[in-house]
Write a protein that holds these residues in place. Structure first.
Motif, short mmCIF file in Angstrom:
data_model
loop_
_atom_site.label_atom_id
_atom_site.label_comp_id
_atom_site.label_asym_id
_atom_site.label_seq_id
_atom_site.Cartn_x
_atom_site.Cartn_y
_atom_site.Cartn_z
N ILE A 272 12.76 -10.60 -5.84
CA ILE A 272 14.04 -10.15 -5.30
C ILE A 272 14.91 -9.71 -6.48
CG2 ILE A 272 16.15 -10.84 -4.13
CD1 ILE A 272 14.53 -12.72 -2.47
N GLU A 273 15.38 -8.51 -6.45
CA GLU A 273 16.26 -8.00 -7.48
C GLU A 273 17.68 -8.01 -6.99
OE1 GLU A 273 14.94 -4.10 -8.41
OE2 GLU A 273 13.03 -4.78 -9.17
N GLU A 274 18.58 -7.81 -7.88
CA GLU A 274 19.97 -7.73 -7.46
C GLU A 274 20.13 -6.55 -6.54
OE1 GLU A 274 22.99 -7.77 -10.39
OE2 GLU A 274 22.09 -9.47 -11.44
N GLY A 275 20.80 -6.76 -5.47
CA GLY A 275 21.04 -5.67 -4.55
C GLY A 275 19.98 -5.54 -3.49
N GLY A 276 18.97 -6.37 -3.47
CA GLY A 276 17.99 -6.29 -2.40
C GLY A 276 16.59 -6.62 -2.86
N ILE A 277 15.64 -6.43 -1.97
CA ILE A 277 14.23 -6.73 -2.25
C ILE A 277 13.58 -5.48 -2.79
CG2 ILE A 277 12.05 -7.43 -1.19
CD1 ILE A 277 13.66 -8.92 0.89
N ARG A 278 12.69 -5.68 -3.78
CA ARG A 278 11.97 -4.53 -4.32
C ARG A 278 11.05 -3.96 -3.25
NH1 ARG A 278 9.07 -6.62 -9.56
NH2 ARG A 278 9.41 -8.54 -8.47
N ALA A 279 10.98 -2.69 -3.20
CA ALA A 279 10.10 -2.05 -2.23
C ALA A 279 8.68 -2.13 -2.73
CB ALA A 279 10.50 -0.60 -2.03
N ALA A 280 7.79 -2.62 -1.88
CA ALA A 280 6.38 -2.71 -2.24
C ALA A 280 5.76 -1.35 -1.98
CB ALA A 280 5.69 -3.77 -1.39
N PRO A 281 4.79 -1.00 -2.78
CA PRO A 281 4.12 0.28 -2.54
C PRO A 281 3.43 0.27 -1.19
CG PRO A 281 3.41 -0.71 -4.63
CD PRO A 281 4.32 -1.67 -3.96
N SER A 282 3.29 1.42 -0.58
CA SER A 282 2.72 1.49 0.76
C SER A 282 1.26 1.05 0.78
CB SER A 282 2.86 2.91 1.32
OG SER A 282 2.10 3.80 0.53
N TYR A 283 0.53 1.30 -0.28
CA TYR A 283 -0.88 0.90 -0.29
C TYR A 283 -1.01 -0.62 -0.27
CZ TYR A 283 -0.64 -0.19 -5.29
OH TYR A 283 -0.33 -0.72 -6.50
N ALA A 284 -0.03 -1.34 -0.87
CA ALA A 284 -0.09 -2.81 -0.87
C ALA A 284 0.11 -3.35 0.54
CB ALA A 284 0.96 -3.38 -1.81
N SER A 285 1.05 -2.79 1.29
CA SER A 285 1.25 -3.26 2.66
C SER A 285 0.04 -2.91 3.52
CB SER A 285 2.54 -2.70 3.23
OG SER A 285 2.34 -1.47 3.86
N HIS A 286 -0.58 -1.77 3.24
CA HIS A 286 -1.79 -1.38 3.98
C HIS A 286 -2.92 -2.37 3.68
CE1 HIS A 286 -4.61 1.19 6.04
NE2 HIS A 286 -5.39 1.22 4.96
N GLU A 287 -3.05 -2.79 2.40
CA GLU A 287 -4.07 -3.76 2.05
C GLU A 287 -3.82 -5.10 2.73
OE1 GLU A 287 -4.78 -4.32 -2.08
OE2 GLU A 287 -5.10 -2.20 -2.46
N ILE A 288 -2.54 -5.50 2.79
CA ILE A 288 -2.19 -6.77 3.44
C ILE A 288 -2.55 -6.69 4.92
CG2 ILE A 288 -0.28 -8.25 4.13
CD1 ILE A 288 1.03 -7.53 1.42
N ASP A 289 -2.23 -5.57 5.58
CA ASP A 289 -2.59 -5.41 6.99
C ASP A 289 -4.10 -5.47 7.18
OD1 ASP A 289 0.06 -5.19 7.65
OD2 ASP A 289 0.05 -2.98 7.77
N GLU A 290 -4.84 -4.82 6.28
CA GLU A 290 -6.30 -4.84 6.38
C GLU A 290 -6.84 -6.26 6.20
OE1 GLU A 290 -8.67 -2.57 7.13
OE2 GLU A 290 -7.01 -1.25 7.69
N GLN A 291 -6.27 -7.00 5.25
CA GLN A 291 -6.71 -8.37 5.02
C GLN A 291 -6.41 -9.25 6.25
OE1 GLN A 291 -4.74 -9.52 1.44
NE2 GLN A 291 -6.14 -8.38 0.10
N ASP A 292 -5.23 -9.06 6.83
CA ASP A 292 -4.89 -9.81 8.05
C ASP A 292 -5.86 -9.47 9.18
OD1 ASP A 292 -2.79 -11.04 6.80
OD2 ASP A 292 -1.24 -9.70 7.65
N ASN A 293 -6.17 -8.19 9.30
CA ASN A 293 -7.12 -7.76 10.34
C ASN A 293 -8.50 -8.36 10.09
OD1 ASN A 293 -5.25 -6.27 11.75
ND2 ASN A 293 -5.81 -4.32 10.81
N GLU A 294 -8.92 -8.37 8.84
CA GLU A 294 -10.24 -8.94 8.51
C GLU A 294 -10.28 -10.43 8.84
OE1 GLU A 294 -13.13 -7.62 7.44
OE2 GLU A 294 -12.22 -5.64 7.70
N ARG A 295 -9.20 -11.16 8.47
CA ARG A 295 -9.15 -12.59 8.79
C ARG A 295 -9.17 -12.82 10.30
NH1 ARG A 295 -4.23 -13.76 5.99
NH2 ARG A 295 -4.64 -12.35 4.30
N ALA A 296 -8.40 -12.00 11.02
CA ALA A 296 -8.37 -12.14 12.48
C ALA A 296 -9.73 -11.83 13.08
CB ALA A 296 -7.31 -11.22 13.07
N MET A 297 -10.41 -10.82 12.56
CA MET A 297 -11.74 -10.47 13.07
C MET A 297 -12.74 -11.58 12.77
SD MET A 297 -11.98 -6.36 12.39
CE MET A 297 -13.73 -6.42 12.30
#
Length: 126
Positions: A21-46
């Protein structure tokens, strides 16, 4: 636990909690990182679903084997009942032949004498 150790643990937990967390808000994560997190969640769910499906397949297989076993037992019991019914009907036919060949007068005399003997024994024991 000493107070200095507790303060240090609190600071470490706090820094881990607010890391990123930086001053003034949360750092924006790169889009590929959120995509990887979604894929990992999907893999765990599968993987979780796959484990559940395998468990259900095992259970239904066990149930199927149990049902087949019970069907075999019921079939054997039905066959044994049929053979018993055949033996019993043969015995009943023999009884009919015995009672038909005897004269009804002799049968009546025999039954009446048993009833009279029963009544005499009953009154004597009373």
């Amino acid at each position: 636990m000493s107070s200095s150790v507790m303060k240090r643990d609190y600071r470490n937990n706090r820094s881990a909690l607010f890391d990123g967390i930086e001053e003034g808000g949360i750092r924006a994560a790169p889009s590929y990182a959120s995509h990887e997190i979604d894929e990992q969640d999907n893999e765990r769910a599968m993987d979780g679903l796959q484990d559940r499906v395998l468990l259900l397949k095992r259970l239904t297989g066990d149930i199927h084997e149990e049902v087949e076993s019970h069907n075999r037992v019921l079939d054997r019991m039905g066959n044994e009942m049929d053979s018993s019914r055949g033996i019993l009907s043969g015995t009943m036919d023999r009884f009919k032949m015995v009672f038909e060949t005897k004269s009804s007068r002799r049968m009546f005399t025999l039954v009446a004498s048993f009833v009279i003997i029963f009544l005499i024994v009953y009154y004597l024991t009373k």
